[in-house]
Design a protein around this motif. Structure first.
Motif, mmCIF file in Angstrom:
data_model
loop_
_atom_site.group_PDB
_atom_site.id
_atom_site.type_symbol
_atom_site.label_atom_id
_atom_site.label_comp_id
_atom_site.label_asym_id
_atom_site.label_seq_id
_atom_site.Cartn_x
_atom_site.Cartn_y
_atom_site.Cartn_z
ATOM 1 N N LEU A 123 0.867 -1.174 0.000
ATOM 2 C CA LEU A 123 0.000 0.000 0.000
ATOM 3 C C LEU A 123 0.904 1.224 0.000
ATOM 4 N N ARG B 94 -8.362 -3.427 -3.159
ATOM 5 C CA ARG B 94 -7.549 -2.270 -2.771
ATOM 6 C C ARG B 94 -6.089 -2.476 -3.142
ATOM 7 N N ASP C 19 -5.105 0.770 9.205
ATOM 8 C CA ASP C 19 -3.969 1.648 8.914
ATOM 9 C C ASP C 19 -3.777 2.714 9.984
ATOM 10 N N ALA D 188 -5.667 -2.158 -6.850
ATOM 11 C CA ALA D 188 -5.727 -0.756 -7.263
ATOM 12 C C ALA D 188 -4.423 -0.041 -6.965
ATOM 13 N N GLU D 189 -3.802 -0.357 -5.836
ATOM 14 C CA GLU D 189 -2.517 0.245 -5.491
ATOM 15 C C GLU D 189 -1.451 -0.143 -6.521
ATOM 16 N N THR E 176 -4.928 4.714 -2.373
ATOM 17 C CA THR E 176 -6.296 4.394 -1.967
ATOM 18 C C THR E 176 -6.562 4.943 -0.564
ATOM 19 N N ASP F 10 -7.864 2.877 5.769
ATOM 20 C CA ASP F 10 -8.864 2.098 6.489
ATOM 21 C C ASP F 10 -8.498 2.081 7.974
#
Length: 286
Positions: free
Chosen positions: A183, A230, A193, A233-234, A187, A190
């Protein structure tokens, strides 16, 4: 279990995360990884690379020292909150050090401080301390301090990426970095994190996106077919950002048939696809 059966079992898990999926993935690779563990004992255990009790790493090498070998430092995942370098506690994560050893390298597998007791930027700091320790000490164990490579998965990939941001001298310390399912800041935050980064307004400043986009250090970035959306997408966003900034893509790997956990967990087994990509990446830079 055949490769087809393994692939079907992973596909049936979908993109879910959690301890039950971790356990199921370990069961898939247990026989092969136990055999690898029986072949290769640690070279040195609990080397203290920093002052915290979690600042420990283990070294793996196959055979006598011989000439200086490339070094792979593996940084495990665990969502910032859990994780262990393995060894006496089991083969998981230690297997990456053994995989490196079977391929003619010195494998180093590190622990690092965990959230919430240790928040940002402790992960980047610990990777930096481990690299500094290897630069100073790995030659005594048959490793080449001028050929150190970083390999991180999930939270470990985040910490490797953050090391690139924290240490302006990173390109003088390591030859390259391979990032599995990380990550980088493309994005939204959450809740998990936040236990490492703090609130959203801190997160945007602290994520390593800019460093990973800008660094000239050779990178390999990977995601899995069954990574949660996610993480995919990263990966895709990082590829696009690097293309826009540098005019070409970094080295990339799409691990078909694998999920967030199995991608790193299967290194050292009969599935050589990711292994071949990593070894080629390291060899090109050695």
């Amino acid at each position: 279990m055949s490769s087809g059966e393994t692939g079907r079992a992973i596909a049936a898990m979908g993109t879910k995360l959690g301890p039950d999926i971790v356990a199921a993935c370990r069961d898939l690779f247990d026989a092969e990884q136990q055999a690898l563990a029986a072949r290769i004992a640690p070279l040195s255990v609990d080397c203290a690379y920093g002052p915290d009790p979690r600042n420990r790493l283990d070294l793996y090498r196959e055979g006598e020292a011989g000439g200086p070998r490339p070094v792979v430092l593996f940084v495990h995942g665990g969502g910032f909150l859990v994780g262990d370098k393995g060894g006496e506690s089991g083969w998981a994560n230690a297997h990456v050090g053994r995989w490196a050893a079977t391929n003619g390298m010195v494998g180093a597998v590190m622990n690092y401080r965990l959230a919430p007791a240790h928040m940002w930027p402790s992960g980047a700091e610990d990777v930096g301390l481990a690299v500094d320790w290897l630069r100073a000490n790995v030659a005594a164990h048959g490793g080449d301090p001028e050929r150190i490579f970083l390999l991180g998965t999930s939270a470990g990939a985040v910490h490797v990426s953050a090391f690139l941001k924290a240490r302006e001298d990173h390109a003088a310390l390591v030859r390259g970095a391979a990032l599995l399912s990380g990550l980088y800041g493309f994005t939204p935050l959450d809740e998990r994190d936040m236990r490492y980064y703090g609130p959203q307004d801190c997160y945007d400043l602290r994520m390593p996106m800019g460093a990973v986009m800008a660094t000239g250090l050779p990178l390999m970035v990977a995601c899995a077919e069954f990574d949660p959306p996610r993480f995919q997408a990263e990966w895709a966003s990082l590829l696009q950002a690097r293309l826009g900034r540098h005019g070409h893509l970094p080295r990339a790997h799409y691990a078909s048939g694998h999920n967030h956990y199995s991608m790193a967990m299967h290194l050292g087994t009969s599935d050589h696809r990711l292994s071949d990509e990593l070894l080629s990446f390291f060899a090109d830079l050695s």
